[in-house]
Design a protein around this motif. Structure first.
Motif, PDB file in Angstrom:
ATOM      1  N   TYR A 266      -5.508 -11.082  40.790  1.00 18.63           N
ATOM      2  CA  TYR A 266      -5.304 -10.008  41.775  1.00 18.63           C
ATOM      3  C   TYR A 266      -5.478  -8.597  41.220  1.00 18.63           C
ATOM      4  O   TYR A 266      -5.393  -7.630  41.974  1.00 18.63           O
ATOM      5  CB  TYR A 266      -3.908 -10.149  42.402  1.00 18.63           C
ATOM      6  CG  TYR A 266      -3.729 -11.452  43.152  1.00 18.63           C
ATOM      7  CD1 TYR A 266      -4.503 -11.733  44.276  1.00 18.63           C
ATOM      8  CD2 TYR A 266      -2.819 -12.417  42.725  1.00 18.63           C
ATOM      9  CE1 TYR A 266      -4.372 -12.935  44.957  1.00 18.63           C
ATOM     10  CE2 TYR A 266      -2.673 -13.622  43.404  1.00 18.63           C
ATOM     11  CZ  TYR A 266      -3.450 -13.878  44.513  1.00 18.63           C
ATOM     12  OH  TYR A 266      -3.316 -15.062  45.188  1.00 18.63           O
TER      13      TYR A 266
ATOM     14  N   HIS B 169      -8.572 -10.472  52.201  1.00 17.63           N
ATOM     15  CA  HIS B 169      -7.975 -11.016  50.977  1.00 17.63           C
ATOM     16  C   HIS B 169      -8.564 -10.296  49.781  1.00 17.63           C
ATOM     17  O   HIS B 169      -9.769  -9.967  49.772  1.00 17.63           O
ATOM     18  CB  HIS B 169      -8.270 -12.518  50.840  1.00 17.63           C
ATOM     19  CG  HIS B 169      -7.784 -13.309  52.007  1.00 17.63           C
ATOM     20  ND1 HIS B 169      -6.464 -13.634  52.179  1.00 17.63           N
ATOM     21  CD2 HIS B 169      -8.437 -13.791  53.091  1.00 17.63           C
ATOM     22  CE1 HIS B 169      -6.319 -14.294  53.313  1.00 17.63           C
ATOM     23  NE2 HIS B 169      -7.505 -14.397  53.897  1.00 17.63           N
ATOM     24  N   LEU B 170      -7.736 -10.107  48.776  1.00 19.86           N
ATOM     25  CA  LEU B 170      -8.224  -9.525  47.514  1.00 19.86           C
ATOM     26  C   LEU B 170      -9.154 -10.508  46.803  1.00 19.86           C
ATOM     27  O   LEU B 170     -10.247 -10.148  46.342  1.00 19.86           O
ATOM     28  CB  LEU B 170      -7.040  -9.213  46.596  1.00 19.86           C
ATOM     29  CG  LEU B 170      -6.089  -8.122  47.093  1.00 19.86           C
ATOM     30  CD1 LEU B 170      -4.654  -8.455  46.740  1.00 19.86           C
ATOM     31  CD2 LEU B 170      -6.482  -6.785  46.509  1.00 19.86           C
ATOM     32  N   SER B 171      -8.670 -11.755  46.674  1.00 15.39           N
ATOM     33  CA  SER B 171      -9.464 -12.767  45.961  1.00 15.39           C
ATOM     34  C   SER B 171     -10.400 -13.455  46.950  1.00 15.39           C
ATOM     35  O   SER B 171     -10.216 -13.350  48.168  1.00 15.39           O
ATOM     36  CB  SER B 171      -8.516 -13.791  45.320  1.00 15.39           C
ATOM     37  OG  SER B 171      -7.771 -14.470  46.324  1.00 15.39           O
TER      38      SER B 171
ATOM     39  N   ALA C 161      -1.680 -13.205  53.187  1.00 13.58           N
ATOM     40  CA  ALA C 161      -1.348 -13.889  51.930  1.00 13.58           C
ATOM     41  C   ALA C 161      -1.178 -15.392  52.188  1.00 13.58           C
ATOM     42  O   ALA C 161      -1.975 -15.977  52.929  1.00 13.58           O
ATOM     43  CB  ALA C 161      -0.133 -13.229  51.276  1.00 13.58           C
ATOM     44  N   ALA C 162      -0.121 -16.009  51.644  1.00 14.46           N
ATOM     45  CA  ALA C 162       0.005 -17.477  51.762  1.00 14.46           C
ATOM     46  C   ALA C 162       0.123 -17.943  53.216  1.00 14.46           C
ATOM     47  O   ALA C 162      -0.285 -19.064  53.544  1.00 14.46           O
ATOM     48  CB  ALA C 162       1.204 -17.951  50.950  1.00 14.46           C
TER      49      ALA C 162
ATOM     50  N   ARG D  33       1.577  -9.347  39.413  1.00 20.83           N
ATOM     51  CA  ARG D  33       1.424 -10.739  39.791  1.00 20.83           C
ATOM     52  C   ARG D  33       0.037 -11.255  39.423  1.00 20.83           C
ATOM     53  O   ARG D  33      -0.961 -10.712  39.886  1.00 20.83           O
ATOM     54  CB  ARG D  33       1.590 -10.788  41.305  1.00 20.83           C
ATOM     55  CG  ARG D  33       1.265 -12.086  41.932  1.00 20.83           C
ATOM     56  CD  ARG D  33       1.158 -11.927  43.444  1.00 20.83           C
ATOM     57  NE  ARG D  33       0.954 -13.237  44.029  1.00 20.83           N
ATOM     58  CZ  ARG D  33       0.402 -13.436  45.209  1.00 20.83           C
ATOM     59  NH1 ARG D  33      -0.002 -12.414  45.943  1.00 20.83           N
ATOM     60  NH2 ARG D  33       0.247 -14.647  45.656  1.00 20.83           N
TER      61      ARG D  33
ATOM     62  N   ASN E  13      -3.611  -8.808  55.646  1.00 21.89           N
ATOM     63  CA  ASN E  13      -3.629  -9.724  54.501  1.00 21.89           C
ATOM     64  C   ASN E  13      -2.367 -10.574  54.649  1.00 21.89           C
ATOM     65  O   ASN E  13      -1.282 -10.180  54.228  1.00 21.89           O
ATOM     66  CB  ASN E  13      -3.642  -8.990  53.159  1.00 21.89           C
ATOM     67  CG  ASN E  13      -3.813  -9.971  51.998  1.00 21.89           C
ATOM     68  OD1 ASN E  13      -3.712 -11.188  52.185  1.00 21.89           O
ATOM     69  ND2 ASN E  13      -4.075  -9.448  50.806  1.00 21.89           N
TER      70      ASN E  13
ATOM     71  N   VAL F 298     -10.959 -16.449  48.622  1.00 21.98           N
ATOM     72  CA  VAL F 298     -10.166 -17.662  48.866  1.00 21.98           C
ATOM     73  C   VAL F 298     -11.040 -18.921  48.862  1.00 21.98           C
ATOM     74  O   VAL F 298     -10.557 -20.010  48.532  1.00 21.98           O
ATOM     75  CB  VAL F 298      -9.353 -17.570  50.189  1.00 21.98           C
ATOM     76  CG1 VAL F 298      -8.205 -16.587  50.045  1.00 21.98           C
ATOM     77  CG2 VAL F 298     -10.230 -17.214  51.377  1.00 21.98           C
TER      78      VAL F 298
ATOM     79  N   PRO G 169       3.574 -12.190  52.170  1.00 26.64           N
ATOM     80  CA  PRO G 169       4.447 -12.482  51.038  1.00 26.64           C
ATOM     81  C   PRO G 169       3.803 -12.302  49.667  1.00 26.64           C
ATOM     82  O   PRO G 169       2.624 -12.631  49.477  1.00 26.64           O
ATOM     83  CB  PRO G 169       4.842 -13.947  51.253  1.00 26.64           C
ATOM     84  CG  PRO G 169       3.811 -14.493  52.173  1.00 26.64           C
ATOM     85  CD  PRO G 169       3.374 -13.355  53.039  1.00 26.64           C
TER      86      PRO G 169
ATOM     87  N   ARG H 259      -6.653 -23.174  49.930  1.00 23.52           N
ATOM     88  CA  ARG H 259      -6.890 -21.779  50.357  1.00 23.52           C
ATOM     89  C   ARG H 259      -8.176 -21.644  51.179  1.00 23.52           C
ATOM     90  O   ARG H 259      -8.484 -20.573  51.701  1.00 23.52           O
ATOM     91  CB  ARG H 259      -6.976 -20.850  49.144  1.00 23.52           C
ATOM     92  CG  ARG H 259      -5.680 -20.744  48.378  1.00 23.52           C
ATOM     93  CD  ARG H 259      -5.766 -19.701  47.275  1.00 23.52           C
ATOM     94  NE  ARG H 259      -4.822 -19.979  46.222  1.00 23.52           N
ATOM     95  CZ  ARG H 259      -3.521 -19.615  46.245  1.00 23.52           C
ATOM     96  NH1 ARG H 259      -3.038 -18.922  47.243  1.00 23.52           N
ATOM     97  NH2 ARG H 259      -2.717 -19.931  45.247  1.00 23.52           N
TER      98      ARG H 259
ATOM     99  N   HIS I 136      -2.706 -19.637  55.285  1.00 20.43           N
ATOM    100  CA  HIS I 136      -3.061 -21.053  55.197  1.00 20.43           C
ATOM    101  C   HIS I 136      -2.044 -21.959  55.884  1.00 20.43           C
ATOM    102  O   HIS I 136      -2.240 -23.170  55.926  1.00 20.43           O
ATOM    103  CB  HIS I 136      -3.184 -21.447  53.711  1.00 20.43           C
ATOM    104  CG  HIS I 136      -3.915 -20.430  52.885  1.00 20.43           C
ATOM    105  ND1 HIS I 136      -5.237 -20.110  53.117  1.00 20.43           N
ATOM    106  CD2 HIS I 136      -3.508 -19.610  51.871  1.00 20.43           C
ATOM    107  CE1 HIS I 136      -5.602 -19.158  52.254  1.00 20.43           C
ATOM    108  NE2 HIS I 136      -4.574 -18.840  51.497  1.00 20.43           N
TER     109      HIS I 136
ATOM    110  N   ARG J 196     -11.414 -20.630  45.394  1.00 20.29           N
ATOM    111  CA  ARG J 196     -10.156 -21.023  44.745  1.00 20.29           C
ATOM    112  C   ARG J 196      -9.748 -22.446  45.170  1.00 20.29           C
ATOM    113  O   ARG J 196     -10.585 -23.233  45.558  1.00 20.29           O
ATOM    114  CB  ARG J 196      -9.086 -19.971  45.061  1.00 20.29           C
ATOM    115  CG  ARG J 196      -9.477 -18.581  44.515  1.00 20.29           C
ATOM    116  CD  ARG J 196      -8.393 -17.556  44.762  1.00 20.29           C
ATOM    117  NE  ARG J 196      -7.162 -17.923  44.077  1.00 20.29           N
ATOM    118  CZ  ARG J 196      -5.965 -17.377  44.349  1.00 20.29           C
ATOM    119  NH1 ARG J 196      -5.875 -16.440  45.275  1.00 20.29           N
ATOM    120  NH2 ARG J 196      -4.902 -17.756  43.683  1.00 20.29           N
TER     121      ARG J 196
ATOM    122  N   LEU K 209       2.790  -9.814  48.133  1.00 17.39           N
ATOM    123  CA  LEU K 209       1.866  -8.693  47.897  1.00 17.39           C
ATOM    124  C   LEU K 209       2.621  -7.458  47.406  1.00 17.39           C
ATOM    125  O   LEU K 209       2.018  -6.542  46.848  1.00 17.39           O
ATOM    126  CB  LEU K 209       1.045  -8.406  49.155  1.00 17.39           C
ATOM    127  CG  LEU K 209       0.083  -9.560  49.498  1.00 17.39           C
ATOM    128  CD1 LEU K 209      -0.596  -9.322  50.836  1.00 17.39           C
ATOM    129  CD2 LEU K 209      -0.964  -9.761  48.400  1.00 17.39           C
TER     130      LEU K 209
END
Ligand code: DQA
Length: 144
Positions: free
Chosen positions: A22, A99-101, A75-76, A17, A73, A103, A9, A110, A79, A106, A11
């Motif tokens: 990101y 993941h791009l970031s 995404a949310a 965003r 990926n 996690v 979701p 995450r 988690h 953060r 992405l």
């Protein structure tokens, strides 16, 4: 070798965003660089995105017998989703979590990945390059 890239979701909004987190690269641009890198290794790829958990579960189930590895990926859903974890576990296809970031750098929510225990490994924090590293990991787990 065939590798399935799945994106969860939000992405689809990459590039617009939260660019401070990101970056400004769109998902289409990331797909393009993955395709170029895959072509160098003569790897076939399929690249998909959905905002729906059930769609992602369906794609993982259908990948059995069709793909040698999955680069995910989530995404949310990383988690939150027991359903994605169970799908990965059920199909038994080597899956690389990306993941791009970073996690782990953060928010605390995450730091926990429900899918990590059923994935071969995790790549997190390298921006769009996480996808290229994911591709390389997927190739290497399949190397005989
Ligand atoms: C993400 C990290 C997740 O925590 C977040 O929910 C995302 C993107 C990443 O690529 O950095 O949507 O998976």
């Amino acid at each position: 070798m065939k590798i399935l890239f799945l994106n969860g979701p939000n992405l689809n909004l990459l590039g617009q965003r939260e660019p401070d987190i990101y970056g400004r690269t769109s998902l289409a641009d990331i797909e393009q660089s993955v395709r170029e890198r895959a072509a160098q290794s003569k790897v076939e790829i399929d690249f998909r995105q959905s905002n729906l958990e059930g769609q992602l579960v369906g794609w993982i189930q259908q990948a059995r017998g069709q793909f040698d590895a999955i680069v995910l990926n989530a995404a949310a859903y990383t988690h939150t989703s027991v359903a994605l974890r169970d799908a990965i576990s059920a199909v038994g296809i080597p899956t690389i979590e990306i993941h791009l970031s970073n996690v782990h750098a953060r928010e605390e929510f995450r730091h926990k990945s429900l899918i990590a225990p059923v994935c071969r490994g995790q790549i997190t924090g390298f921006g769009p390059n996480s996808y290229i590293l994911g591709l390389e990991a997927a190739i290497s787990v399949n190397a005989k």
